[in-house]
Design a protein around this motif. Sequence first.
Motif, PDB file in Angstrom:
ATOM      1  N   ARG A  50       0.831  -1.206   0.000  1.00  0.00           N
ATOM      2  CA  ARG A  50       0.000   0.000   0.000  1.00  0.00           C
ATOM      3  C   ARG A  50       0.869   1.261   0.000  1.00  0.00           C
ATOM      4  O   ARG A  50       0.595   2.218  -0.730  1.00  0.00           O
ATOM      5  CB  ARG A  50      -0.938   0.006   1.204  1.00  0.00           C
ATOM      6  CG  ARG A  50      -2.047  -1.039   1.144  1.00  0.00           C
ATOM      7  CD  ARG A  50      -3.146  -0.741   2.156  1.00  0.00           C
ATOM      8  NE  ARG A  50      -2.641  -0.747   3.534  1.00  0.00           N
ATOM      9  CZ  ARG A  50      -2.584  -1.846   4.292  1.00  0.00           C
ATOM     10  NH1 ARG A  50      -2.995  -3.018   3.805  1.00  0.00           N
ATOM     11  NH2 ARG A  50      -2.130  -1.774   5.536  1.00  0.00           N
ATOM     12  N   ALA A  53       2.566   1.780  -3.413  1.00  0.00           N
ATOM     13  CA  ALA A  53       1.656   2.301  -4.441  1.00  0.00           C
ATOM     14  C   ALA A  53       1.629   3.826  -4.402  1.00  0.00           C
ATOM     15  O   ALA A  53       1.677   4.491  -5.452  1.00  0.00           O
ATOM     16  CB  ALA A  53       0.258   1.729  -4.240  1.00  0.00           C
ATOM     17  N   SER A  54       1.573   4.397  -3.198  1.00  0.00           N
ATOM     18  CA  SER A  54       1.591   5.862  -3.072  1.00  0.00           C
ATOM     19  C   SER A  54       2.949   6.431  -3.457  1.00  0.00           C
ATOM     20  O   SER A  54       3.037   7.484  -4.109  1.00  0.00           O
ATOM     21  CB  SER A  54       1.248   6.264  -1.632  1.00  0.00           C
ATOM     22  OG  SER A  54      -0.079   5.907  -1.317  1.00  0.00           O
ATOM     23  N   ILE A  56       5.147   5.159  -5.531  1.00  0.00           N
ATOM     24  CA  ILE A  56       5.308   5.087  -6.988  1.00  0.00           C
ATOM     25  C   ILE A  56       4.533   6.216  -7.663  1.00  0.00           C
ATOM     26  O   ILE A  56       5.014   6.852  -8.607  1.00  0.00           O
ATOM     27  CB  ILE A  56       4.847   3.706  -7.506  1.00  0.00           C
ATOM     28  CG1 ILE A  56       5.853   2.625  -7.095  1.00  0.00           C
ATOM     29  CG2 ILE A  56       4.684   3.726  -9.033  1.00  0.00           C
ATOM     30  CD1 ILE A  56       5.439   1.211  -7.466  1.00  0.00           C
ATOM     31  N   HIS A  57       3.325   6.485  -7.165  1.00  0.00           N
ATOM     32  CA  HIS A  57       2.524   7.580  -7.727  1.00  0.00           C
ATOM     33  C   HIS A  57       3.257   8.923  -7.588  1.00  0.00           C
ATOM     34  O   HIS A  57       3.165   9.789  -8.456  1.00  0.00           O
ATOM     35  CB  HIS A  57       1.174   7.646  -7.012  1.00  0.00           C
ATOM     36  CG  HIS A  57       0.281   8.747  -7.512  1.00  0.00           C
ATOM     37  ND1 HIS A  57      -0.356   8.681  -8.736  1.00  0.00           N
ATOM     38  CD2 HIS A  57      -0.063   9.944  -6.952  1.00  0.00           C
ATOM     39  CE1 HIS A  57      -1.062   9.783  -8.925  1.00  0.00           C
ATOM     40  NE2 HIS A  57      -0.894  10.564  -7.848  1.00  0.00           N
ATOM     41  N   ALA A  58       4.031   9.078  -6.496  1.00  0.00           N
ATOM     42  CA  ALA A  58       4.789  10.314  -6.262  1.00  0.00           C
ATOM     43  C   ALA A  58       6.171  10.273  -6.905  1.00  0.00           C
ATOM     44  O   ALA A  58       6.953  11.211  -6.739  1.00  0.00           O
ATOM     45  CB  ALA A  58       4.933  10.557  -4.768  1.00  0.00           C
ATOM     46  N   HIS A  59       6.476   9.184  -7.631  1.00  0.00           N
ATOM     47  CA  HIS A  59       7.773   8.996  -8.301  1.00  0.00           C
ATOM     48  C   HIS A  59       8.929   8.916  -7.310  1.00  0.00           C
ATOM     49  O   HIS A  59      10.080   9.167  -7.673  1.00  0.00           O
ATOM     50  CB  HIS A  59       8.045  10.112  -9.321  1.00  0.00           C
ATOM     51  CG  HIS A  59       6.973  10.267 -10.346  1.00  0.00           C
ATOM     52  ND1 HIS A  59       6.738   9.321 -11.321  1.00  0.00           N
ATOM     53  CD2 HIS A  59       6.057  11.257 -10.522  1.00  0.00           C
ATOM     54  CE1 HIS A  59       5.725   9.719 -12.081  1.00  0.00           C
ATOM     55  NE2 HIS A  59       5.284  10.886 -11.616  1.00  0.00           N
ATOM     56  N   GLN A  63       9.371   0.538  -9.801  1.00  0.00           N
ATOM     57  CA  GLN A  63       9.460  -0.917  -9.834  1.00  0.00           C
ATOM     58  C   GLN A  63      10.128  -1.348 -11.125  1.00  0.00           C
ATOM     59  O   GLN A  63       9.740  -0.929 -12.222  1.00  0.00           O
ATOM     60  CB  GLN A  63       8.082  -1.566  -9.716  1.00  0.00           C
ATOM     61  CG  GLN A  63       8.142  -3.084  -9.567  1.00  0.00           C
ATOM     62  CD  GLN A  63       6.779  -3.702  -9.287  1.00  0.00           C
ATOM     63  OE1 GLN A  63       5.745  -3.107  -9.581  1.00  0.00           O
ATOM     64  NE2 GLN A  63       6.772  -4.888  -8.691  1.00  0.00           N
ATOM     65  N   TYR A  69      12.297  -3.280  -6.329  1.00  0.00           N
ATOM     66  CA  TYR A  69      12.005  -1.861  -6.150  1.00  0.00           C
ATOM     67  C   TYR A  69      13.294  -1.055  -5.978  1.00  0.00           C
ATOM     68  O   TYR A  69      14.263  -1.514  -5.365  1.00  0.00           O
ATOM     69  CB  TYR A  69      11.097  -1.654  -4.935  1.00  0.00           C
ATOM     70  CG  TYR A  69       9.746  -2.311  -5.082  1.00  0.00           C
ATOM     71  CD1 TYR A  69       8.729  -1.687  -5.806  1.00  0.00           C
ATOM     72  CD2 TYR A  69       9.500  -3.564  -4.520  1.00  0.00           C
ATOM     73  CE1 TYR A  69       7.487  -2.299  -5.947  1.00  0.00           C
ATOM     74  CE2 TYR A  69       8.262  -4.183  -4.673  1.00  0.00           C
ATOM     75  CZ  TYR A  69       7.265  -3.535  -5.388  1.00  0.00           C
ATOM     76  OH  TYR A  69       6.029  -4.151  -5.532  1.00  0.00           O
TER      77      TYR A  69
END
Length: 253
Positions: A50, A53-54, A56-59, A63, A69
Amino acid sequence: MQAISHPPTSGVAAVDRALCVLSALANGNGSLSLKEIANNTGLHKSTILRLIASLIHAHAVAQQPDGRYVLGPAVARFHAAYMRSFSLSHWTVAALHELVRTTGESAAFYVRQGEFRLCLHRIASPHAVRDSIETGDLLPLDRGAAGRVLQAYMHTGDPALGEQIRNEQVLLLAGDRSPELAGIAAPVFGPLEDVLGAITLIVPLQRVQRSWIAPVRESARALSRQLGGQFPLAGSPNTDESTAAPLSSFDPD
């Protein structure tokens, strides 16, 4: 790899845990699997997924095709902003002033300059009898405590002395460059675990004290942290009384 303690949750727990994941990736060898992140953070895999996921969204995390990672491109932007936010000179000079205040002796910061070491900053002792080194002086790498420390992390010079310096992360040396002077030096590390330079106390032989080994080493550690680096794990336990064997006679009272 050294395990990372579960972060305190005095602030926002999710933020603490996300920072814990980023720290694990920063301390990893290039990339980590989900299992390795869990092992190094103490967090459950479902929680990590979880958080990632956040991130990755914020760069802040990316992955790889193999599922492992790594830190993402946003971290490079954060680092660039961090490097712009302070002056290396400001922190270094402040550390030297503190050493002079603590010991009453001259302190200097040396960096490698080709086959020499450059005195980048120097704060003079208030004593009338003191060293004559000035900012901008070029001195040999193979003489003096600071030179020997820089050589140790370049893996040049005396191999046995270099190994001892890397183990103890500090060196007290007397009469090596000048028969009237002793030096206590320790390495300062940058964000990539590279040695930026050596912080050094320069003392007339008759005034040097072994008790100053600890503040010099702690000054180097604190400056490393301020510059985004950290001391690597030593090859042997550190003790405040340990010194590398001097290359000339030294037996202070």
